[in-house]
Design a protein around this motif. Structure first.
Motif, PDB file in Angstrom:
ATOM      1  N   LEU A   1     -13.374   8.393   5.396  1.00 52.62           N
ATOM      2  CA  LEU A   1     -13.589   8.600   6.822  1.00 52.62           C
ATOM      3  C   LEU A   1     -15.045   8.965   7.112  1.00 52.62           C
ATOM      4  O   LEU A   1     -15.629   8.513   8.092  1.00 52.62           O
ATOM      5  CB  LEU A   1     -12.631   9.685   7.341  1.00 52.62           C
TER       6      LEU A   1
ATOM      7  N   GLU B   1      -9.830   3.203   3.278  1.00 50.48           N
ATOM      8  CA  GLU B   1      -9.742   4.412   4.106  1.00 50.48           C
ATOM      9  C   GLU B   1      -8.306   4.942   4.106  1.00 50.48           C
ATOM     10  O   GLU B   1      -8.074   6.142   4.020  1.00 50.48           O
ATOM     11  CB  GLU B   1     -10.203   4.091   5.525  1.00 50.48           C
ATOM     12  N   ALA B   2      -7.346   4.026   4.185  1.00 42.96           N
ATOM     13  CA  ALA B   2      -5.951   4.449   4.240  1.00 42.96           C
ATOM     14  C   ALA B   2      -5.444   4.921   2.876  1.00 42.96           C
ATOM     15  O   ALA B   2      -4.568   5.776   2.799  1.00 42.96           O
ATOM     16  CB  ALA B   2      -5.076   3.295   4.745  1.00 42.96           C
TER      17      ALA B   2
ATOM     18  N   LYS C   1       1.159   3.973  -3.168  1.00 43.39           N
ATOM     19  CA  LYS C   1       0.927   5.403  -2.941  1.00 43.39           C
ATOM     20  C   LYS C   1       2.132   6.216  -3.422  1.00 43.39           C
ATOM     21  O   LYS C   1       1.971   7.245  -4.083  1.00 43.39           O
ATOM     22  CB  LYS C   1       0.645   5.644  -1.456  1.00 43.39           C
TER      23      LYS C   1
ATOM     24  N   ARG D   1      -2.970  -4.036  10.230  1.00 44.34           N
ATOM     25  CA  ARG D   1      -4.124  -3.510   9.511  1.00 44.34           C
ATOM     26  C   ARG D   1      -4.172  -1.996   9.689  1.00 44.34           C
ATOM     27  O   ARG D   1      -3.940  -1.486  10.788  1.00 44.34           O
ATOM     28  CB  ARG D   1      -5.411  -4.136  10.060  1.00 44.34           C
ATOM     29  N   PRO D   2      -4.469  -1.267   8.593  1.00 43.73           N
ATOM     30  CA  PRO D   2      -4.516   0.193   8.722  1.00 43.73           C
ATOM     31  C   PRO D   2      -5.577   0.623   9.747  1.00 43.73           C
ATOM     32  O   PRO D   2      -6.680   0.077   9.763  1.00 43.73           O
ATOM     33  CB  PRO D   2      -4.920   0.657   7.313  1.00 43.73           C
ATOM     34  N   GLN D   3      -5.227   1.553  10.594  1.00 36.17           N
ATOM     35  CA  GLN D   3      -6.165   2.118  11.564  1.00 36.17           C
ATOM     36  C   GLN D   3      -6.774   3.379  10.974  1.00 36.17           C
ATOM     37  O   GLN D   3      -6.113   4.066  10.185  1.00 36.17           O
ATOM     38  CB  GLN D   3      -5.434   2.454  12.868  1.00 36.17           C
ATOM     39  N   PRO D   4      -8.021   3.716  11.357  1.00 36.99           N
ATOM     40  CA  PRO D   4      -8.638   4.937  10.823  1.00 36.99           C
ATOM     41  C   PRO D   4      -7.731   6.144  11.050  1.00 36.99           C
ATOM     42  O   PRO D   4      -7.189   6.321  12.137  1.00 36.99           O
ATOM     43  CB  PRO D   4      -9.931   5.054  11.636  1.00 36.99           C
ATOM     44  N   GLY D   5      -7.561   6.917   9.985  1.00 39.55           N
ATOM     45  CA  GLY D   5      -6.706   8.102  10.088  1.00 39.55           C
ATOM     46  C   GLY D   5      -5.290   7.875   9.598  1.00 39.55           C
ATOM     47  O   GLY D   5      -4.593   8.822   9.262  1.00 39.55           O
ATOM     48  N   GLN D   6      -4.855   6.598   9.523  1.00 44.20           N
ATOM     49  CA  GLN D   6      -3.517   6.326   8.976  1.00 44.20           C
ATOM     50  C   GLN D   6      -3.549   6.426   7.456  1.00 44.20           C
ATOM     51  O   GLN D   6      -4.531   6.026   6.831  1.00 44.20           O
ATOM     52  CB  GLN D   6      -3.050   4.919   9.370  1.00 44.20           C
ATOM     53  N   ARG D   7      -2.473   6.970   6.867  1.00 42.94           N
ATOM     54  CA  ARG D   7      -2.447   7.169   5.420  1.00 42.94           C
ATOM     55  C   ARG D   7      -1.496   6.193   4.741  1.00 42.94           C
ATOM     56  O   ARG D   7      -0.373   5.982   5.218  1.00 42.94           O
ATOM     57  CB  ARG D   7      -1.984   8.593   5.068  1.00 42.94           C
ATOM     58  N   ALA D   8      -1.925   5.641   3.609  1.00 41.29           N
ATOM     59  CA  ALA D   8      -1.014   4.859   2.776  1.00 41.29           C
ATOM     60  C   ALA D   8       0.150   5.765   2.396  1.00 41.29           C
ATOM     61  O   ALA D   8      -0.038   6.938   2.099  1.00 41.29           O
ATOM     62  CB  ALA D   8      -1.723   4.362   1.530  1.00 41.29           C
TER      63      ALA D   8
ATOM     64  N   LEU E   1       0.833  -1.205   0.000  1.00 41.68           N
ATOM     65  CA  LEU E   1       0.000   0.000   0.000  1.00 41.68           C
ATOM     66  C   LEU E   1       0.867   1.254   0.000  1.00 41.68           C
ATOM     67  O   LEU E   1       0.609   2.208  -0.745  1.00 41.68           O
ATOM     68  CB  LEU E   1      -0.927   0.016   1.220  1.00 41.68           C
ATOM     69  N   ASN E   2       1.923   1.257   0.823  1.00 38.79           N
ATOM     70  CA  ASN E   2       2.835   2.410   0.845  1.00 38.79           C
ATOM     71  C   ASN E   2       3.496   2.597  -0.514  1.00 38.79           C
ATOM     72  O   ASN E   2       3.624   3.709  -1.020  1.00 38.79           O
ATOM     73  CB  ASN E   2       3.922   2.207   1.913  1.00 38.79           C
TER      74      ASN E   2
END
Lengths: 265, 317
Positions: free
Chosen positions: A246, A225-226, A204, B255-262, A200-201
């Protein structure tokens, strides 16, 4: 709210107006018995990461196929960079195929098992008649570097790669023709959990470096979301909700979105 | 009660001979539910196959002891397992379609389970089948009983599989990724059903999964596997809230947590090791931010350091 490094410009790169699609049974004159997509209107800005969320059977992958020109729309219009996509899947698509690329859930399907990674990476350029062999190889090595793989990987065979490495190669291959839009269909779903964040990183950083628009098809709310700036939720062939991920997560307006949120605890 | 001691599973020497499961021990009380969590190559599914007597004998060799309700199954042959499976041990796999016969109705398949194990009159068996489907949460079992698998959704099929697997009230249910092929919103229902069956029959449950989050609703205990070994095991709440093994913590945070960005997601470097790879010390050490010299040299033993909570780590969190 998160702002991507490359700010999406206002003109949509992809614009769908009232698109319907389905699989015909019988002859061309017979009506489509089961429209899989109904009346989809969706606009994606240049440089944006747009999520396409839904459960299995929601039509999200079918919509991806329509945008890739693999399944003709039955009605409605799809514009890419202002130009209507041709209905036929023939020669008119040739230039578009270069500009719209795909990353699958398991990139194994795009790698020839009996050839080196270099062969599979350079295949899109060969098909499009681009470059000399030396130029193609140079481009492949540059793309391998962009996805964080050693140049030596070019000589490896697909079966010696781990799942994460294969997916990186799949991304490198999609980049070979300098596309503007990438349709990524569940690009991390088949990967081990401890490897997903790496990919994913990477996707991006590749998006930002190459100024790509990405249509990110997934059933996985936390991942969308990420990764995504906005997301559209599909259910039963219709687009039911659209917003920032979000917002969808915190204040789902439809049952379909709620169902996708439940699992992410 | 299930007891596994020092279970090793190896590929046959002609195929390389490397171990896939490396000395695993496990005890399960009646009614107790454990989740086995791991990634590809962790050996979790191989353990499940061993518990079901389904290891492919032409490819793999097994050593160690396996007892179920006091019966030693370590050397049980295919004929023995044939009577054990279904009656004493039930299995639920990832793909319900593969476990169902496409040309028989659900009712016919369910009645077949009863018929294979006792000789009640057919009408009585059908009645049992209807009751069993009702117990699976089907509101209209009389209609379901006449359906073919292709007329059912994935979630309905998995319910039908669980109905068959638990029809004879086995003491142990082994479910290997039972929800992975299902839509997220259906998964919780299927897990709830497994819990309900285990409570109703006081049967033990082994849930094999790659998803640490989904174990919360199900398991009393969680066992985390890496490179064929159990690296941490303990009460579920404790593992989720206060895991001591860095790999367990890494899985929880993966697992991505809400608010974390790729682009800025925390990553675990590298990839899960293959069974064929060898490590003199801890197999996770090459990926571990806490690893010291000893981790690369000496294998940390799985040790019970806090009550009911064991982990194999030289530098626990």
């Amino acid at each position: 709210m998160h702002m991507p490094a490359i700010s999406p410009s206002e003109a949509p790169i992809l614009d769908l107006q009232n698109v319907s699609a389905g699989y015909r049974r019988g002859g061309l004159l017979s009506p489509p018995q089961h429209p899989v997509l109904r009346d989809i209107t969706l606009s994606v800005r240049r440089g944006e990461a747009m999520g396409l969320l839904g459960e299995s059977g929601s039509g999200k992958s079918t919509l991806g196929r329509v945008i890739l020109g693999l399944l003709p729309a039955l009605s409605g219009t799809i514009r890419f960079d202002g130009q209507a996509l041709p209905r036929s899947t023939g020669a008119a698509w040739r230039d578009l195929r270069r500009r719209i690329q795909v990353v699958f859930q398991d990139s194994n399907s795009t790698l020839h098992p009996a050839h080196t990674i270099l062969w599979s990476l350079t295949e899109p350029m060969r098909i499009h008649g681009l470059g000399t062999p030396e130029e193609r190889e140079a481009r492949a090595l540059a793309m391998l570097e962009d996805v964080g793989l050693e140049p030596g990987m070019a000589r490896a065979m697909p079966k010696s790669l781990s799942g994460g490495q294969r997916q990186r190669v799949g991304i490198a291959r999609a980049l070979m023709l300098s596309p503007e839009l990438i349709v990524a269909d569940e690009p991390v779903s088949a990967l081990d959990v401890s490897v997903q964040a790496q990919v994913l990183n990477l996707l991006k950083s590749v998006q930002q470096k190459h100024g790509l628009t990405i249509l990110f098809i997934s059933h996985d709310m936390p991942v969308v979301e990420a990764f995504c700036d906005r997301a559209a939720v599909m259910a039963k062939g219709e687009l039911v909700e659209i917003g920032s991920p979000l917002e969808l997560l915190r204040d789902p307006k439809t049952e379909a979105t709620r169902r996708l949120c439940v699992v992410s605890n | 009660m299930l007891a596994v001691q020092d279970l090793w599973v190896r590929l046959k020497p002609s195929l390389g001979g490397h171990p896939i499961v490396r000395g695993v021990g496990l005890q399960l009380q009646p009614g107790e539910r454990i989740a086995i969590v791991g990634e590809s190559g962790s050996g979790k599914s191989t353990v499940a196959l061993a518990l079901l007597g389904l290891l492919p004998r032409d490819v793999m060799q097994q050593s160690g002891s396996l007892t179920l309700d006091g019966e030693d199954l370590s050397d049980a042959g295919e004929d023995d397992w044939h009577t054990i499976r279904g009656r004493k041990v039930a299995m639920v796999f990832q793909d319900p379609a593969g476990a169902l016969n496409p040309v028989l109705t659900i009712g016919e398949q369910l009645v077949e389970v009863y018929r294979a194990h006792d000789d009640r009159p057919r009408a009585e068996q059908r009645q049992l089948a209807v009751q069993q489907l009702a117990a699976m949460g089907f509101a209209d079992p009389d209609r379901i009983i006449g359906l073919y698998p292709h007329q059912m959704s994935g979630g309905m099929k998995q319910r039908a599989v669980i109905a068959m697997a638990t029809a004879l009230h086995p003491g142990l249910i082994v479910a290997d990724e039972p929800t992975t092929a299902l839509d997220p919103s259906i998964r919780a229902q299927i897990l709830a059903l497994l819990v309900q069956k285990s409570e109703a029959d006081r049967s033990s449950l082994v849930l094999v999964t790659h998803d640490l989050a989904e174990t919360v609703r199900v398991a009393h205990r969680i066992a985390v596997f890496y490179h064929g070994r159990m690296v941490e095991v303990g009460p579920a709440e404790r593992i989720l809230a206060r895991s001591r093994h860095p790999y367990t913590r890494a899985l929880l945070n993966a697992r991505p947590q809400p608010g974390q960005r790729a682009g800025e997601l925390p990553v675990i470097p590298g990839r899960p090791p293959l069974p064929s790879e060898q490590f003199p010390g801890c197999a996770f050490a090459p990926r571990c931010s806490r690893a010291g010299e000893s981790c690369h040299k000496t294998l940390p033993e799985l040790t019970e350091i806090e009550p009911n909570h064991a982990y194999a780590c030289h530098f626990p969190l």
